[in-house]
Design a protein around this motif. Structure first.
Motif, PDB file in Angstrom:
ATOM      1  N   SER A 156      32.418  25.224   9.907  1.00 17.30           N
ATOM      2  CA  SER A 156      32.701  23.851   9.468  1.00 17.30           C
ATOM      3  C   SER A 156      32.205  23.572   8.047  1.00 17.30           C
ATOM      4  CB  SER A 156      32.118  22.831  10.445  1.00 17.30           C
ATOM      5  OG  SER A 156      30.723  22.949  10.508  1.00 17.30           O
ATOM      6  N   VAL A 157      31.040  24.057   7.682  1.00 16.86           N
ATOM      7  CA  VAL A 157      30.512  23.798   6.338  1.00 16.86           C
ATOM      8  C   VAL A 157      31.374  24.490   5.287  1.00 16.86           C
ATOM      9  CG1 VAL A 157      28.543  24.126   4.797  1.00 16.86           C
ATOM     10  CG2 VAL A 157      28.161  23.416   7.152  1.00 16.86           C
ATOM     11  N   SER A 158      31.699  25.755   5.513  1.00 12.70           N
ATOM     12  CA  SER A 158      32.525  26.467   4.535  1.00 12.70           C
ATOM     13  C   SER A 158      33.925  25.868   4.455  1.00 12.70           C
ATOM     14  CB  SER A 158      32.584  27.958   4.863  1.00 12.70           C
ATOM     15  OG  SER A 158      33.153  28.154   6.132  1.00 12.70           O
ATOM     16  N   ASN A 159      34.504  25.475   5.587  1.00 14.53           N
ATOM     17  CA  ASN A 159      35.819  24.828   5.562  1.00 14.53           C
ATOM     18  C   ASN A 159      35.770  23.509   4.788  1.00 14.53           C
ATOM     19  OD1 ASN A 159      36.995  26.845   7.022  1.00 14.53           O
ATOM     20  ND2 ASN A 159      36.914  25.755   8.963  1.00 14.53           N
ATOM     21  N   TYR A 160      34.713  22.754   4.976  1.00 12.14           N
ATOM     22  CA  TYR A 160      34.572  21.490   4.263  1.00 12.14           C
ATOM     23  C   TYR A 160      34.461  21.728   2.758  1.00 12.14           C
ATOM     24  CZ  TYR A 160      32.800  16.987   2.762  1.00 12.14           C
ATOM     25  OH  TYR A 160      32.648  15.789   2.118  1.00 12.14           O
ATOM     26  N   LEU A 161      33.629  22.686   2.360  1.00 13.13           N
ATOM     27  CA  LEU A 161      33.446  22.968   0.936  1.00 13.13           C
ATOM     28  C   LEU A 161      34.738  23.465   0.283  1.00 13.13           C
ATOM     29  CD1 LEU A 161      29.924  24.652   1.030  1.00 13.13           C
ATOM     30  CD2 LEU A 161      30.493  22.342   0.253  1.00 13.13           C
ATOM     31  N   ASN A 207      40.877  14.856   3.302  1.00 12.67           N
ATOM     32  CA  ASN A 207      41.663  13.677   3.661  1.00 12.67           C
ATOM     33  C   ASN A 207      43.159  13.959   3.694  1.00 12.67           C
ATOM     34  OD1 ASN A 207      39.386  12.029   3.923  1.00 12.67           O
ATOM     35  ND2 ASN A 207      39.373  11.640   1.727  1.00 12.67           N
ATOM     36  N   THR A 208      43.536  15.232   3.833  1.00 11.76           N
ATOM     37  CA  THR A 208      44.935  15.592   4.047  1.00 11.76           C
ATOM     38  C   THR A 208      45.020  16.442   5.307  1.00 11.76           C
ATOM     39  OG1 THR A 208      44.839  17.668   2.798  1.00 11.76           O
ATOM     40  CG2 THR A 208      45.344  15.667   1.545  1.00 11.76           C
ATOM     41  N   TYR A 209      46.217  16.537   5.838  1.00 13.34           N
ATOM     42  CA  TYR A 209      46.397  17.366   7.026  1.00 13.34           C
ATOM     43  C   TYR A 209      46.230  18.849   6.726  1.00 13.34           C
ATOM     44  CZ  TYR A 209      48.006  13.253   9.503  1.00 13.34           C
ATOM     45  OH  TYR A 209      48.072  12.020  10.086  1.00 13.34           O
ATOM     46  N   TRP A 210      46.400  19.244   5.464  1.00 14.03           N
ATOM     47  CA  TRP A 210      46.209  20.649   5.097  1.00 14.03           C
ATOM     48  C   TRP A 210      44.782  21.104   5.362  1.00 14.03           C
ATOM     49  CZ3 TRP A 210      50.014  23.814   4.564  1.00 14.03           C
ATOM     50  CH2 TRP A 210      51.260  23.335   4.180  1.00 14.03           C
ATOM     51  N   SER A 211      43.816  20.216   5.256  1.00 11.77           N
ATOM     52  CA  SER A 211      42.424  20.593   5.521  1.00 11.77           C
ATOM     53  C   SER A 211      42.204  20.947   6.986  1.00 11.77           C
ATOM     54  CB  SER A 211      41.482  19.469   5.098  1.00 11.77           C
ATOM     55  OG  SER A 211      41.692  18.317   5.883  1.00 11.77           O
ATOM     56  N   ILE A 212      43.103  20.511   7.845  1.00 14.94           N
ATOM     57  CA  ILE A 212      43.014  20.834   9.265  1.00 14.94           C
ATOM     58  C   ILE A 212      43.876  22.054   9.586  1.00 14.94           C
ATOM     59  CG2 ILE A 212      43.461  19.971  11.586  1.00 14.94           C
ATOM     60  CD1 ILE A 212      42.914  17.166  10.448  1.00 14.94           C
ATOM     61  N   LEU A 262      38.897  14.088   7.765  1.00 16.57           N
ATOM     62  CA  LEU A 262      39.720  12.906   7.510  1.00 16.57           C
ATOM     63  C   LEU A 262      38.863  11.649   7.514  1.00 16.57           C
ATOM     64  CD1 LEU A 262      42.704  13.752   9.896  1.00 16.57           C
ATOM     65  CD2 LEU A 262      42.579  14.141   7.438  1.00 16.57           C
ATOM     66  N   ASP A 263      38.987  10.846   6.474  1.00 12.93           N
ATOM     67  CA  ASP A 263      38.270   9.578   6.422  1.00 12.93           C
ATOM     68  C   ASP A 263      39.105   8.433   6.984  1.00 12.93           C
ATOM     69  OD1 ASP A 263      36.077  10.771   5.247  1.00 12.93           O
ATOM     70  OD2 ASP A 263      36.781  10.392   3.208  1.00 12.93           O
ATOM     71  N   ASN A 264      40.410   8.555   6.914  1.00 10.97           N
ATOM     72  CA  ASN A 264      41.316   7.510   7.380  1.00 10.97           C
ATOM     73  C   ASN A 264      41.472   7.624   8.898  1.00 10.97           C
ATOM     74  OD1 ASN A 264      43.320   5.634   7.763  1.00 10.97           O
ATOM     75  ND2 ASN A 264      44.859   6.710   6.546  1.00 10.97           N
TER      76      ASN A 264
END
Length: 156
Positions: free
Chosen positions: A7-12, A21-26, A100-102
């Motif tokens: 999770s940390v590496s994916n977030y960074l 804040n985009t679906y690509w991050s998921i 995602l913040d929204n």
């Protein structure tokens, strides 16, 4: 590999690529799943080298070997990986909450985890809707999943 480990590496990475804040991050962590790489690598190493060597003797190029020999042999494994990774990422709750913040963009899995006990009718209806894509995908690829699991024991 559990999402909590990466999770940390994916977030960074998502933050650095401006994908937060985009679906690509998921979606992107699911595309490059270590589980699929491990499963396919393990299976492909068990394919006899004589098949590849005979194709090379016949003058077949690397891309043609991959497309005409390896892909058909690995079809069951590929479908198994696709279905299992889809189900794993379809059920995620933590990753959308982090990326995602929204709240309007949250998937149904997050909504289901927040339903109160007094809204049991809404919870049931949402659960049926939530279950349909996974059920349809499994029913479509059931034979491939079984072939992929059986093929781990032996190569045709």
């Amino acid at each position: 590999m559990p999402y909590q480990v990466t999770s940390v590496s994916n977030y960074l990475v998502s933050n650095e690529l401006n994908l937060k804040n985009t679906y690509w991050s998921i979606w992107l962590p699911g595309i490059f799943s270590p589980f699929s790489v491990y499963l396919l690598t393990k299976y492909m190493k068990r394919i006899p080298k004589s098949i590849i060597e005979s194709a090379k003797i016949d003058g077949t190029g690397e891309w043609q070997i991959f497309k005409s020999i390896m892909m058909p042999l690995c079809r069951g494994q590929i479908y198994s990986c696709m279905i299992l990774v889809f189900i794993d990422h379809w059920n995620m709750v933590e990753q959308p909450l982090i990326m995602l913040d929204n709240t309007d963009a949250y998937p149904l899995s997050v909504f289901l985890s927040k339903i109160q006990a007094d809204n049991i009718g809404i919870a049931f209806a949402a659960s049926v809707i939530y279950m349909m894509p996974v059920l349809l995908m499994y029913l479509y690829g059931e034979d491939y999943v079984l072939e992929g699991i059986v093929s781990q024991a032996e190569v045709k």
